[in-house]
Design a protein around this motif. Structure first.
Motif, short mmCIF file in Angstrom:
data_model
loop_
_atom_site.label_atom_id
_atom_site.label_comp_id
_atom_site.label_asym_id
_atom_site.label_seq_id
_atom_site.Cartn_x
_atom_site.Cartn_y
_atom_site.Cartn_z
N PRO A 7 1.19 -0.97 -0.17
CA PRO A 7 -0.29 0.17 0.05
C PRO A 7 1.32 1.00 0.21
O PRO A 7 2.12 0.82 0.33
N GLN A 8 -0.22 2.36 -0.77
CA GLN A 8 0.78 4.24 -0.39
C GLN A 8 0.84 4.43 1.29
O GLN A 8 -0.86 4.90 1.07
N THR A 9 1.93 4.19 1.36
CA THR A 9 1.29 5.10 3.36
C THR A 9 2.50 5.95 3.72
O THR A 9 1.96 6.59 4.96
N ASP A 29 3.67 -2.55 5.91
CA ASP A 29 4.12 -1.84 4.51
C ASP A 29 3.73 -3.11 3.63
O ASP A 29 4.13 -3.10 2.15
N SER A 30 3.04 -4.01 4.06
CA SER A 30 3.01 -4.83 2.53
C SER A 30 2.07 -5.63 2.84
O SER A 30 1.62 -6.17 4.55
N LEU A 31 0.82 -6.00 1.82
CA LEU A 31 -0.70 -6.54 2.37
C LEU A 31 -1.05 -7.99 1.36
O LEU A 31 -0.95 -7.51 0.53
N TRP A 32 -1.76 -8.79 2.31
CA TRP A 32 -2.49 -9.60 2.24
C TRP A 32 -4.04 -10.01 2.47
O TRP A 32 -4.15 -9.26 3.69
N PRO A 33 -4.72 -10.77 2.07
CA PRO A 33 -6.22 -10.37 2.78
C PRO A 33 -5.96 -10.36 3.69
O PRO A 33 -5.79 -11.30 4.57
N GLY A 34 -6.92 -9.32 4.46
CA GLY A 34 -7.12 -9.77 5.86
C GLY A 34 -6.83 -8.79 6.95
O GLY A 34 -6.88 -8.05 8.01
N HIS A 36 -5.22 -4.91 7.22
CA HIS A 36 -6.31 -3.57 7.13
C HIS A 36 -4.99 -1.97 6.48
O HIS A 36 -3.60 -3.01 6.53
N GLY A 37 -5.03 -2.00 4.74
CA GLY A 37 -4.54 -0.11 4.39
C GLY A 37 -5.46 0.63 4.14
O GLY A 37 -6.40 0.80 4.86
N PRO A 106 -4.81 2.99 -2.75
CA PRO A 106 -3.37 3.88 -3.52
C PRO A 106 -2.31 2.80 -3.00
O PRO A 106 -1.83 1.85 -1.67
N ALA A 107 -1.83 2.18 -3.92
CA ALA A 107 -0.59 1.14 -4.40
C ALA A 107 0.80 2.07 -4.50
O ALA A 107 0.97 2.12 -6.01
N GLU A 108 1.70 0.87 -3.79
CA GLU A 108 2.77 1.40 -4.80
C GLU A 108 3.39 0.09 -5.47
O GLU A 108 3.71 0.41 -6.58
N ALA A 109 2.86 -0.98 -5.03
CA ALA A 109 3.08 -1.81 -5.79
C ALA A 109 1.97 -3.22 -6.19
O ALA A 109 1.60 -3.31 -4.61
N ILE A 110 2.31 -3.90 -6.76
CA ILE A 110 0.95 -5.09 -6.90
C ILE A 110 2.44 -6.24 -6.61
O ILE A 110 3.47 -6.50 -7.74
N TYR A 111 1.89 -7.55 -6.65
CA TYR A 111 2.86 -9.07 -6.53
C TYR A 111 1.57 -9.61 -7.65
O TYR A 111 1.07 -10.38 -7.03
#
Length: 220
Positions: A7-9, A29-34, A36-37, A106-111
């Motif tokens: 996420p963009q934080t 600074d890196s999120l998976w399902p469940g 919070h962002g 807002p996202a800095e990157a996706i994987y």
């Protein structure tokens, strides 16, 4: 499908590119399902006519939409992406779609996994111009049995079989998918659009403005 993203934080980048402030501290600074962002939606009181109320507001919610009827929040592990072709009819998303609860993630990157070598190689995908992504999504609000209120969001996805960049990802025989990355000039229009206009924004992002980076060890 995107189940992992950064996420963009950064407050400065959120202010510059999304026009929002006051992000709570302590988010991952890196999120998976469940997890919070942050997500951006049209301000709850944007239409009251008060010039002091900004058009956009920044909230924190669960990555994975929790519909109002859910018994618990674990459904977020399965509702992090919504297929644009069926979002209007699936029980988990149809109310948010009908109510045009549009948001921007807002996202800095996706994987995504690159399978061209014959095995899944996790790849970090960003905008080539260095700007953060504004991913189109839907939001919801859920009241737990404890009366706690939780916001949540899902990313909208579209077919990418013919996308020069995103068709490289996922298993060879699987349908190629990609999240909807909005153009900056469409942010306010997307947040304000009625449900009847939602599909006008569900377009592929230009391939020449996308870049992928793989872990160094995968290149040996």
């Amino acid at each position: 499908m995107c189940s992992h993203y950064d996420p963009q934080t950064d407050p400065a980048r959120l202010r510059t590119y999304f026009g929002v402030e006051d992000l709570p501290l302590g988010l991952k600074d890196s999120l998976w399902p469940g997890y919070h962002g942050p997500f951006v939606r049209k301000h709850e009181f944007a239409d009251v006519g008060d010039e002091a109320v900004p058009f956009r507001e920044l909230l924190v919610g669960s990555f994975g939409l929790i519909p109002h009827w859910s018994k618990d929040a674990t459904i977020a592990r399965r509702t992090y992406n919504a297929r644009s072709e069926t979002v209007h009819e699936k029980p988990s998303y149809r109310d948010a779609w009908r109510l045009a609860r549009h948001c921007i993630i807002p996202a800095e990157a996706i994987y995504e996994p690159d399978w061209r070598s014959g095995k899944a190689v996790p790849t970090r995908i960003t905008r080539a111009d260095g700007k953060p992504m504004g991913i189109a999504g839907l939001w919801s609000v859920w009241k737990a049995p404890t009366s706690d209120v939780t916001h949540s969001f899902t990313m909208l996805t579209i077919n990418a079989d013919d996308h020069p960049f995103m068709r490289q990802y996922h298993k060879p025989d699987d349908e190629k998918r990609m999240v909807v990355i909005l153009n900056e000039g469409d942010y306010d229009a997307w947040l304000a659009a009625p449900a009847t206009a939602s599909r006008e924004f569900l377009r592929q992002f230009p391939a020449d403005n996308m870049a992928g980076e793989q872990p160094q060890q995968s290149l040996l």
